[in-house]
Write a protein that holds these residues in place. Sequence first.
Motif, mmCIF file in Angstrom:
data_model
loop_
_atom_site.group_PDB
_atom_site.id
_atom_site.type_symbol
_atom_site.label_atom_id
_atom_site.label_comp_id
_atom_site.label_asym_id
_atom_site.label_seq_id
_atom_site.Cartn_x
_atom_site.Cartn_y
_atom_site.Cartn_z
ATOM 1 N N GLU A 23 33.890 31.247 25.657
ATOM 2 C CA GLU A 23 34.312 29.846 25.609
ATOM 3 C C GLU A 23 34.143 29.171 26.967
ATOM 4 N N LYS A 24 34.474 29.879 28.041
ATOM 5 C CA LYS A 24 34.331 29.319 29.385
ATOM 6 C C LYS A 24 32.870 29.141 29.775
ATOM 7 N N VAL A 25 32.047 30.119 29.395
ATOM 8 C CA VAL A 25 30.649 30.139 29.825
ATOM 9 C C VAL A 25 29.763 29.290 28.932
ATOM 10 N N GLY A 26 30.096 29.239 27.646
ATOM 11 C CA GLY A 26 29.292 28.459 26.727
ATOM 12 C C GLY A 26 28.086 29.202 26.174
ATOM 13 N N ILE A 27 28.156 30.541 26.138
ATOM 14 C CA ILE A 27 27.107 31.321 25.487
ATOM 15 C C ILE A 27 27.702 32.023 24.275
ATOM 16 N N THR A 28 26.847 32.472 23.397
ATOM 17 C CA THR A 28 27.334 33.081 22.166
ATOM 18 C C THR A 28 27.901 34.474 22.430
ATOM 19 N N MET A 29 28.765 34.894 21.531
ATOM 20 C CA MET A 29 29.336 36.236 21.597
ATOM 21 C C MET A 29 28.217 37.277 21.537
ATOM 22 N N ALA A 30 27.216 37.025 20.694
ATOM 23 C CA ALA A 30 26.098 37.975 20.553
ATOM 24 C C ALA A 30 25.342 38.134 21.872
ATOM 25 N N ILE A 34 25.112 41.513 24.253
ATOM 26 C CA ILE A 34 23.845 42.121 24.669
ATOM 27 C C ILE A 34 23.864 42.391 26.171
ATOM 28 N N LEU A 35 24.315 41.427 26.945
ATOM 29 C CA LEU A 35 24.412 41.618 28.396
ATOM 30 C C LEU A 35 25.432 42.686 28.746
ATOM 31 N N LYS A 36 26.583 42.594 28.136
ATOM 32 C CA LYS A 36 27.698 43.492 28.426
ATOM 33 C C LYS A 36 27.345 44.950 28.153
ATOM 34 N N ASN A 37 26.566 45.168 27.104
ATOM 35 C CA ASN A 37 26.209 46.530 26.716
ATOM 36 C C ASN A 37 24.935 47.036 27.385
ATOM 37 N N ALA A 42 16.691 40.573 30.552
ATOM 38 C CA ALA A 42 16.692 39.589 31.632
ATOM 39 C C ALA A 42 17.959 38.745 31.529
ATOM 40 N N ILE A 43 18.265 38.062 32.621
ATOM 41 C CA ILE A 43 19.372 37.111 32.621
ATOM 42 C C ILE A 43 18.946 35.912 33.453
ATOM 43 N N ARG A 44 19.201 34.739 32.942
ATOM 44 C CA ARG A 44 18.893 33.519 33.683
ATOM 45 C C ARG A 44 19.921 33.355 34.797
ATOM 46 N N PHE A 45 19.459 32.797 35.905
ATOM 47 C CA PHE A 45 20.379 32.533 36.999
ATOM 48 C C PHE A 45 21.477 31.576 36.577
ATOM 49 N N SER A 46 21.165 30.633 35.713
ATOM 50 C CA SER A 46 22.186 29.687 35.253
ATOM 51 C C SER A 46 23.259 30.411 34.437
ATOM 52 N N LEU A 48 24.017 33.700 34.793
ATOM 53 C CA LEU A 48 24.741 34.508 35.773
ATOM 54 C C LEU A 48 25.727 33.643 36.550
ATOM 55 N N GLU A 49 25.296 32.456 36.921
ATOM 56 C CA GLU A 49 26.178 31.531 37.634
ATOM 57 C C GLU A 49 27.388 31.154 36.778
ATOM 58 N N ALA A 50 27.157 30.868 35.503
ATOM 59 C CA ALA A 50 28.258 30.494 34.608
ATOM 60 C C ALA A 50 29.233 31.656 34.418
ATOM 61 N N ILE A 51 28.715 32.870 34.281
ATOM 62 C CA ILE A 51 29.580 34.043 34.137
ATOM 63 C C ILE A 51 30.400 34.239 35.406
ATOM 64 N N CYS A 52 29.755 34.120 36.564
ATOM 65 C CA CYS A 52 30.481 34.260 37.835
ATOM 66 C C CYS A 52 31.561 33.191 37.978
ATOM 67 N N LYS A 53 31.246 31.991 37.569
ATOM 68 C CA LYS A 53 32.238 30.905 37.633
ATOM 69 C C LYS A 53 33.395 31.199 36.687
ATOM 70 N N GLY A 54 33.074 31.650 35.461
ATOM 71 C CA GLY A 54 34.109 31.950 34.479
ATOM 72 C C GLY A 54 35.014 33.101 34.882
ATOM 73 N N LEU A 55 34.432 34.076 35.587
ATOM 74 C CA LEU A 55 35.205 35.244 36.020
ATOM 75 C C LEU A 55 35.697 35.131 37.458
#
Length: 69
Positions: A23-30, A34-37, A42-46, A48-55
């Motif tokens: 909800e904070k990051v705005g990406i889907t659970m799926a 995929i990233l978590k597991n 690949a991961i977009r910098f945007s 990664l930035e959103a995840i870092c901001k959310g966490l």
Amino acid sequence: MAIIINIDVMLARRKMSVTELTEKVGITMANLSILKNGKGKAIRFSTLEAICKGLNCQPGDIVEYRADT
């Protein structure tokens, strides 16, 4: 060579659920799963930035390199 994704570790440290982070990051659970597991290629910098901001963390808290032994 192995790239380790430590989203689970950071979620536990922040006492946050995957649902809260999506909800904070705005990406889907799926996509987050995929990233978590470690299944992502690949991961977009945007993203990664959103995840870092959310966490409230640095990219190095999430992404780790471990050399093969």
